[in-house]
Motif scaffolding. Structure first.
Motif, PDB file in Angstrom:
ATOM      1  N   ASP A   2       0.785  -1.227   0.000  1.00  0.00           N
ATOM      2  CA  ASP A   2       0.000   0.000   0.000  1.00  0.00           C
ATOM      3  C   ASP A   2       0.821   1.284   0.000  1.00  0.00           C
ATOM      4  N   GLY A   3       2.144   1.185   0.008  1.00  0.00           N
ATOM      5  CA  GLY A   3       2.991   2.365  -0.034  1.00  0.00           C
ATOM      6  C   GLY A   3       3.034   3.181   1.250  1.00  0.00           C
ATOM      7  N   ARG A   4       2.390   2.710   2.330  1.00  0.00           N
ATOM      8  CA  ARG A   4       2.400   3.440   3.597  1.00  0.00           C
ATOM      9  C   ARG A   4       3.555   3.015   4.499  1.00  0.00           C
ATOM     10  N   ARG A   5       4.228   1.947   4.140  1.00  0.00           N
ATOM     11  CA  ARG A   5       5.279   1.409   4.997  1.00  0.00           C
ATOM     12  C   ARG A   5       6.616   1.434   4.267  1.00  0.00           C
TER      13      ARG A   5
ATOM     14  N   THR B 215      19.305   2.284   8.230  1.00  0.00           N
ATOM     15  CA  THR B 215      19.152   2.197   9.687  1.00  0.00           C
ATOM     16  C   THR B 215      18.363   0.979  10.151  1.00  0.00           C
ATOM     17  N   GLY B 216      17.562   0.393   9.276  1.00  0.00           N
ATOM     18  CA  GLY B 216      16.682  -0.706   9.674  1.00  0.00           C
ATOM     19  C   GLY B 216      15.350  -0.227  10.205  1.00  0.00           C
ATOM     20  N   ASN B 217      15.155   1.090  10.324  1.00  0.00           N
ATOM     21  CA  ASN B 217      13.910   1.636  10.864  1.00  0.00           C
ATOM     22  C   ASN B 217      12.718   1.254   9.996  1.00  0.00           C
ATOM     23  N   LEU B 218      11.616   0.938  10.665  1.00  0.00           N
ATOM     24  CA  LEU B 218      10.344   0.692   9.996  1.00  0.00           C
ATOM     25  C   LEU B 218       9.468   1.915  10.221  1.00  0.00           C
ATOM     26  N   TYR B 219       8.951   2.488   9.141  1.00  0.00           N
ATOM     27  CA  TYR B 219       8.077   3.644   9.232  1.00  0.00           C
ATOM     28  C   TYR B 219       6.695   3.253   8.726  1.00  0.00           C
ATOM     29  N   LEU B 220       5.667   3.614   9.487  1.00  0.00           N
ATOM     30  CA  LEU B 220       4.280   3.396   9.086  1.00  0.00           C
ATOM     31  C   LEU B 220       3.584   4.741   9.041  1.00  0.00           C
ATOM     32  N   ALA B 221       2.996   5.087   7.908  1.00  0.00           N
ATOM     33  CA  ALA B 221       2.247   6.327   7.768  1.00  0.00           C
ATOM     34  C   ALA B 221       0.762   6.029   7.912  1.00  0.00           C
ATOM     35  N   LYS B 222       0.059   6.900   8.597  1.00  0.00           N
ATOM     36  CA  LYS B 222      -1.401   6.790   8.729  1.00  0.00           C
ATOM     37  C   LYS B 222      -1.809   5.403   9.204  1.00  0.00           C
ATOM     38  N   VAL B 223      -1.470   5.079  10.435  1.00  0.00           N
ATOM     39  CA  VAL B 223      -1.753   3.769  11.022  1.00  0.00           C
ATOM     40  C   VAL B 223      -3.244   3.460  10.935  1.00  0.00           C
ATOM     41  N   GLU B 224      -3.548   2.248  10.516  1.00  0.00           N
ATOM     42  CA  GLU B 224      -4.922   1.765  10.365  1.00  0.00           C
ATOM     43  C   GLU B 224      -5.141   0.587  11.298  1.00  0.00           C
TER      44      GLU B 224
ATOM     45  N   ASN C  73       1.978  -7.879  15.787  1.00  0.00           N
ATOM     46  CA  ASN C  73       3.363  -8.003  16.233  1.00  0.00           C
ATOM     47  C   ASN C  73       4.326  -7.784  15.078  1.00  0.00           C
ATOM     48  N   TYR C  74       5.327  -6.928  15.306  1.00  0.00           N
ATOM     49  CA  TYR C  74       6.360  -6.624  14.330  1.00  0.00           C
ATOM     50  C   TYR C  74       7.694  -7.151  14.846  1.00  0.00           C
ATOM     51  N   THR C  75       8.412  -7.857  13.986  1.00  0.00           N
ATOM     52  CA  THR C  75       9.699  -8.430  14.355  1.00  0.00           C
ATOM     53  C   THR C  75      10.735  -8.033  13.319  1.00  0.00           C
ATOM     54  N   CYS C  76      11.859  -7.501  13.795  1.00  0.00           N
ATOM     55  CA  CYS C  76      12.942  -7.084  12.919  1.00  0.00           C
ATOM     56  C   CYS C  76      13.851  -8.279  12.616  1.00  0.00           C
ATOM     57  N   VAL C  77      14.259  -8.404  11.354  1.00  0.00           N
ATOM     58  CA  VAL C  77      15.208  -9.434  10.951  1.00  0.00           C
ATOM     59  C   VAL C  77      16.382  -8.742  10.272  1.00  0.00           C
TER      60      VAL C  77
ATOM     61  N   ILE D 234       8.370   2.807  15.316  1.00  0.00           N
ATOM     62  CA  ILE D 234       9.190   1.637  15.573  1.00  0.00           C
ATOM     63  C   ILE D 234      10.510   1.884  14.882  1.00  0.00           C
ATOM     64  N   GLU D 235      11.603   1.737  15.611  1.00  0.00           N
ATOM     65  CA  GLU D 235      12.897   1.988  14.988  1.00  0.00           C
ATOM     66  C   GLU D 235      13.951   1.021  15.502  1.00  0.00           C
ATOM     67  N   VAL D 236      14.990   0.917  14.725  1.00  0.00           N
ATOM     68  CA  VAL D 236      16.120   0.069  15.056  1.00  0.00           C
ATOM     69  C   VAL D 236      17.347   0.969  15.097  1.00  0.00           C
TER      70      VAL D 236
END
Length: 104
Positions: free
Chosen positions: A19-22, A28-37, A43-47, A79-81
């Motif tokens: 959807d282009g929001r993530r 950096t490994g950071n995960l960005y979420l725009a306009k949370v739905e 659960n989010y897990t970093c690999v 959420i960031e790494v």
């Protein structure tokens, strides 16, 4: 160099093209979420993977929930790494790379 980052959402690899929001920063490994739905809750897990060493490490799951009152709180959810620019390790040793979340 050689590190790549992916995120698992509820035990499935997160589809960033969906959807282009993530977005996952490969710097950096950071995960960005725009306009949370509501469907972002879970659960989010970093690999973290090292292609040269052909190894990967998985962080603990980080739950994302929505506030029922709609208030953002003191900090916007993010959420960031964070990793040092360079991590050194001797061959055969163990390295710990941590993922964590900030926000309310």
């Amino acid at each position: 160099p050689g590190l790549s980052y992916t995120w698992i959402f509820n035990n499935d690899t997160l589809d960033l093209q969906e959807d282009g929001r993530r977005f996952v920063s490969q710097e950096t490994g950071n995960l960005y979420l725009a306009k949370v739905e509501p469907w972002d809750v879970g659960n989010y897990t970093c690999v973290v993977s090292n292609t040269e060493a052909q190894q990967s490490a998985r962080g603990p799951p980080t739950p994302l929930t929505l506030r029922s009152d709609g208030v953002m709180g003191e900090y916007e959810p993010k959420i960031e790494v964070r990793f040092p620019e360079t991590t050194y390790a001797a061959k055969g040793s163990s390295v710990r790379l941590e993922c964590f979340a900030l926000g309310k």
